[in-house]
Design a protein around this motif. Sequence first.
Motif, PDB file in Angstrom:
ATOM      1  N   GLY A  65       0.755  -1.091  -0.242  1.00 49.18           N
ATOM      2  CA  GLY A  65       0.172  -0.091  -0.033  1.00 49.18           C
ATOM      3  C   GLY A  65       0.821   1.131  -0.161  1.00 49.18           C
ATOM      4  N   CYS A  66       0.179   2.164   0.640  1.00 50.60           N
ATOM      5  CA  CYS A  66       0.626   3.459   0.475  1.00 50.60           C
ATOM      6  C   CYS A  66       1.786   4.086   1.490  1.00 50.60           C
ATOM      7  CB  CYS A  66      -0.338   4.766   0.571  1.00 50.60           C
ATOM      8  SG  CYS A  66      -1.156   4.755   2.024  1.00 50.60           S
ATOM      9  N   GLN A  67       2.237   5.336   1.294  1.00 53.09           N
ATOM     10  CA  GLN A  67       3.210   5.889   2.082  1.00 53.09           C
ATOM     11  C   GLN A  67       2.606   5.817   3.592  1.00 53.09           C
ATOM     12  OE1 GLN A  67       1.991   7.232  -0.497  1.00 53.09           O
ATOM     13  NE2 GLN A  67       3.625   8.234  -1.637  1.00 53.09           N
ATOM     14  N   MET A  68       1.352   5.925   3.768  1.00 50.96           N
ATOM     15  CA  MET A  68       0.787   5.979   5.241  1.00 50.96           C
ATOM     16  C   MET A  68       1.058   4.647   6.026  1.00 50.96           C
ATOM     17  SD  MET A  68      -0.563   7.852   7.729  1.00 50.96           S
ATOM     18  CE  MET A  68      -1.734   9.072   7.298  1.00 50.96           C
ATOM     19  N   ASN A  69       0.895   3.551   5.177  1.00 45.91           N
ATOM     20  CA  ASN A  69       1.333   2.135   5.810  1.00 45.91           C
ATOM     21  C   ASN A  69       2.725   1.798   5.791  1.00 45.91           C
ATOM     22  OD1 ASN A  69      -1.195   1.067   5.762  1.00 45.91           O
ATOM     23  ND2 ASN A  69      -0.785  -0.559   4.237  1.00 45.91           N
ATOM     24  N   GLN A  70       3.420   2.456   4.960  1.00 39.99           N
ATOM     25  CA  GLN A  70       4.989   2.514   5.240  1.00 39.99           C
ATOM     26  C   GLN A  70       5.229   3.142   6.633  1.00 39.99           C
ATOM     27  OE1 GLN A  70       7.419   3.681   2.006  1.00 39.99           O
ATOM     28  NE2 GLN A  70       5.775   3.023   0.545  1.00 39.99           N
ATOM     29  N   THR A 130      -1.654  -4.667   5.362  1.00 40.88           N
ATOM     30  CA  THR A 130      -2.454  -4.683   4.040  1.00 40.88           C
ATOM     31  C   THR A 130      -2.794  -3.671   3.656  1.00 40.88           C
ATOM     32  OG1 THR A 130      -4.192  -5.032   5.491  1.00 40.88           O
ATOM     33  CG2 THR A 130      -3.074  -6.925   4.849  1.00 40.88           C
ATOM     34  N   CYS A 131      -3.155  -3.501   2.250  1.00 41.45           N
ATOM     35  CA  CYS A 131      -3.734  -2.423   1.388  1.00 41.45           C
ATOM     36  C   CYS A 131      -5.068  -3.272   1.109  1.00 41.45           C
ATOM     37  CB  CYS A 131      -2.991  -2.037   0.523  1.00 41.45           C
ATOM     38  SG  CYS A 131      -3.837  -0.874  -0.618  1.00 41.45           S
ATOM     39  N   ALA A 132      -6.054  -2.239   0.984  1.00 39.02           N
ATOM     40  CA  ALA A 132      -7.253  -2.741   0.491  1.00 39.02           C
ATOM     41  C   ALA A 132      -7.888  -1.778  -0.789  1.00 39.02           C
ATOM     42  CB  ALA A 132      -8.234  -3.095   1.363  1.00 39.02           C
ATOM     43  N   VAL A 133      -7.063  -1.125  -1.187  1.00 37.74           N
ATOM     44  CA  VAL A 133      -7.595  -0.042  -2.202  1.00 37.74           C
ATOM     45  C   VAL A 133      -8.256  -0.797  -3.417  1.00 37.74           C
ATOM     46  CG1 VAL A 133      -5.416   0.649  -3.543  1.00 37.74           C
ATOM     47  CG2 VAL A 133      -7.168   2.269  -3.101  1.00 37.74           C
ATOM     48  N   ARG A 134      -7.632  -1.850  -4.017  1.00 36.52           N
ATOM     49  CA  ARG A 134      -7.912  -2.516  -5.081  1.00 36.52           C
ATOM     50  C   ARG A 134      -8.043  -4.068  -4.588  1.00 36.52           C
ATOM     51  NH1 ARG A 134      -5.512   1.709  -7.437  1.00 36.52           N
ATOM     52  NH2 ARG A 134      -3.664   0.775  -7.199  1.00 36.52           N
ATOM     53  N   GLY A 172      -3.691  -3.286   9.410  1.00 36.46           N
ATOM     54  CA  GLY A 172      -3.830  -2.288   8.072  1.00 36.46           C
ATOM     55  C   GLY A 172      -5.229  -2.400   7.607  1.00 36.46           C
ATOM     56  N   CYS A 173      -5.186  -1.726   6.223  1.00 34.80           N
ATOM     57  CA  CYS A 173      -6.694  -1.590   5.721  1.00 34.80           C
ATOM     58  C   CYS A 173      -7.571  -2.720   5.494  1.00 34.80           C
ATOM     59  CB  CYS A 173      -6.287  -0.585   4.468  1.00 34.80           C
ATOM     60  SG  CYS A 173      -5.891   1.087   4.900  1.00 34.80           S
ATOM     61  N   GLY A 174      -7.029  -3.713   5.337  1.00 34.19           N
ATOM     62  CA  GLY A 174      -7.675  -5.087   5.070  1.00 34.19           C
ATOM     63  C   GLY A 174      -8.261  -5.576   6.145  1.00 34.19           C
ATOM     64  N   ALA A 215     -11.787   1.829   6.152  1.00 32.60           N
ATOM     65  CA  ALA A 215     -10.670   1.067   6.676  1.00 32.60           C
ATOM     66  C   ALA A 215      -9.940   2.038   7.799  1.00 32.60           C
ATOM     67  CB  ALA A 215      -9.677   0.977   5.586  1.00 32.60           C
ATOM     68  N   ARG A 216      -9.898   3.411   7.574  1.00 35.88           N
ATOM     69  CA  ARG A 216      -9.424   4.197   8.408  1.00 35.88           C
ATOM     70  C   ARG A 216     -10.156   5.255   9.292  1.00 35.88           C
ATOM     71  NH1 ARG A 216      -3.932   4.234   8.304  1.00 35.88           N
ATOM     72  NH2 ARG A 216      -2.795   3.000   6.706  1.00 35.88           N
ATOM     73  N   GLY A 217     -11.522   5.245   9.033  1.00 36.51           N
ATOM     74  CA  GLY A 217     -12.320   6.143   9.652  1.00 36.51           C
ATOM     75  C   GLY A 217     -12.106   7.435   9.274  1.00 36.51           C
ATOM     76  N   GLY A 242      -1.019  12.410   4.788  1.00 37.02           N
ATOM     77  CA  GLY A 242      -2.566  12.243   5.081  1.00 37.02           C
ATOM     78  C   GLY A 242      -3.331  11.876   3.835  1.00 37.02           C
ATOM     79  N   GLN A 243      -4.247  11.048   4.277  1.00 34.40           N
ATOM     80  CA  GLN A 243      -5.098  10.619   2.998  1.00 34.40           C
ATOM     81  C   GLN A 243      -5.605  11.956   2.225  1.00 34.40           C
ATOM     82  OE1 GLN A 243      -5.386   7.999   1.540  1.00 34.40           O
ATOM     83  NE2 GLN A 243      -3.996   7.044   3.091  1.00 34.40           N
ATOM     84  N   ASN A 244      -5.787  12.915   2.987  1.00 39.37           N
ATOM     85  CA  ASN A 244      -6.271  14.275   2.387  1.00 39.37           C
ATOM     86  C   ASN A 244      -5.356  15.453   3.197  1.00 39.37           C
ATOM     87  OD1 ASN A 244      -7.747  16.299   1.206  1.00 39.37           O
ATOM     88  ND2 ASN A 244      -9.644  15.792   2.491  1.00 39.37           N
TER      89      ASN A 244
HETATM   90 FE1  F3S Z   1      -3.040   3.265   1.647  1.00 37.82          FE
HETATM   91 FE2  F3S Z   1      -4.130   1.038   0.724  1.00 37.82          FE
HETATM   92 FE3  F3S Z   1      -4.889   1.934   3.047  1.00 37.82          FE
HETATM   93  S1  F3S Z   1      -3.634   2.811  -0.381  1.00 37.82           S
HETATM   94  S2  F3S Z   1      -4.920   4.093   3.050  1.00 37.82           S
HETATM   95  S3  F3S Z   1      -2.756   1.312   2.443  1.00 37.82           S
HETATM   96  S4  F3S Z   1      -6.246   1.012   1.458  1.00 37.82           S
END
Ligand code: F3S
Length: 559
Positions: free
Chosen positions: A45-50, A81-85, A115-117, A223-225, A254-256
């Motif tokens: 996943g993304c930088q936030m996960n890292q 985990t990442c769940a974006v796709r 994580g997001c999963g 996933a992240r509220g 930040g996601q946003n």
């Molecule tokens: Fe990032 Fe994937 Fe979660 S892109 S915010 S780790 S769904």
Amino acid sequence: MTQRQLTPLATLPHLQAPQPALDPTLAEFRPEAPALPSFFVWTLGCQMNQSDSEEMAGQLLGVGCERSASIDDADLVVINTCAVREHAEAKVIGRQGLLADLKRTKPGMRVVLAGCGVRQSERAGLAKRFPAVDLFLRPDEEPELALRLGLVSAQAPVGLRTADTAATTVLGGRTVGAADRLAASRASAVTEGRVARSSTFSAWLPIVYGCDKTCTYCIVPFARGPERSRPFDEIVAEARQIAAAGYVELTLLGQNVNSYGHDLPAEERFGHIDTRRSAGRRLDLRARPDLAELMRAVDAIRGEDGEPAIPRLRFITSHPWDLSDRLIEAMDECDSVCEHLHLPIQSGDDEMLRRMGRQYTVAHYLERLERLRSAIPGLAVSTDVIVGFCGETRAQFEATLRLLEEVRYDTVFAAAYSPRPGTAALQLADDVPPEEKRRRLNELLRCQEAIGLERNREWLGRDVEVLVEQVTPTRRRLDPTDGDTDDADLPASPVPVLAGTAGEGSVALAGRTRHNKLVHLAGHPDLVGQRVRVHIEYAGPFALRGHLVEAQDQPDVFA
Ligand code: F3S
Ligand code: SAM
Ligand code: SF4
């Protein structure tokens, strides 16, 4: 109770190391068996996960565990985990067999899925989907990792012992409240040195957790509220610590990221901030800190020479709706802010943007971009695009291609729409067939390839500052943890790199310019982490190549 009960790791038989032969008279002083697991964190996943993984690794190191070089050797595997796709989740599901095999040969091995999963609304089905997993942690539960594994002793730092999360509130499948202690646990982790940063020169700094947007395709808010901003002073204190440690680059996360601060209390010292959001829902942001203010505060951390102590400041990800004039001014005025912005557009058609719930029109986006580009000439811009979203016609897709031609992005991260559980878009028909999504994706990437090449050619013959990030791996590792993004999102680098052209012991290196351009060069491995001056002599669609002009990290040579 959805997670299975763990045998405390400290009592697992295979972790009991053989005891050294001791003088029998000293038996009562015999040390306890070393019983702490070695761990491996697999981050998708993304930088936030890292960033979150750095915090989890820091917790485990803090209680005395050691890192393992690979999954195979680890007693404890943490999968972030990442769940974006769907593809991102499928990757982890696909590894369950391998993990189960490892557990059979090593019965004491434990697997944590974070994580997001791990979404509260789907918690009941997790054990079935991920049979090799022993413990599930939502993102807001991650500060409890060591505690839940029974690795925290009574002597542990207070922050770790008391880490707990209040119940997350789920309403109609949507996380509406996450009364967690993420900000507090981050602050204590920073103070107590429990963030195991993976780089010694480029640091992540989370500033706002969660997302308040309602993009109909996106699983992140589930996933992240909702958004929760970290206190202003804690972020600045962390930036100071990062500066003191000699970091060259800092990325605010930040996601946003540019909605930072709207949920913090108003304060007199921020009385000069009087912003109202001009589009969509109205929010009174008077006297609350914002990203512009934060950026200025980080930029104001100066070295003895009066230069920014952290020379490169970045922030990701920006939502076009929250991109204020104040932010553009701060980007222009702060020396350390890099001349690159990631500004996701998603589609070049207003009807698609409306269906995606993006809260802006193409015209609004272009107006923001024009303002940015006139304030910061030469600004590099990258974006995200989704192709084949529900109901996207050929004409609507072509509008996105036209937008790419008009904006001329430096980089585009594109992906085919992937329906995600619980999201509003499930109410719409996913009616673009998979092969058509793939065709559109390839067409878009081809279009961008030509644009990227043209943008990159503008750098030919120029000298640029490159922060050397790594020795280029000779080949992609055949490792289950290698790569975490859909291949379509990853611009492969077709730029050939030859080592050995920059003197004895030189290897192929890769780094980035302030404009976030990937640059290949040859040089000594010691240059990793340094800023060097590079003369650009080759431009490809996704990367540049050049030769070293200056080899020292001397800020004044870049003035
Ligand atoms: Fe990032 Fe994937 Fe979660 S892109 S915010 S780790 S769904
Ligand atoms: N917050 C950022 C924004 O405002 O665009 C993006 C964060 S999201 C984790 C990263 C990217 O994933 C998005 O920009 C979007 O292009 C892509 N994405 C999100 N959900 C998706 C889905 N269901 N299918 C395909 N791509 C998706
Ligand atoms: Fe997802 Fe939209 Fe939030 Fe980005 S802004 S994380 S795309 S809901």
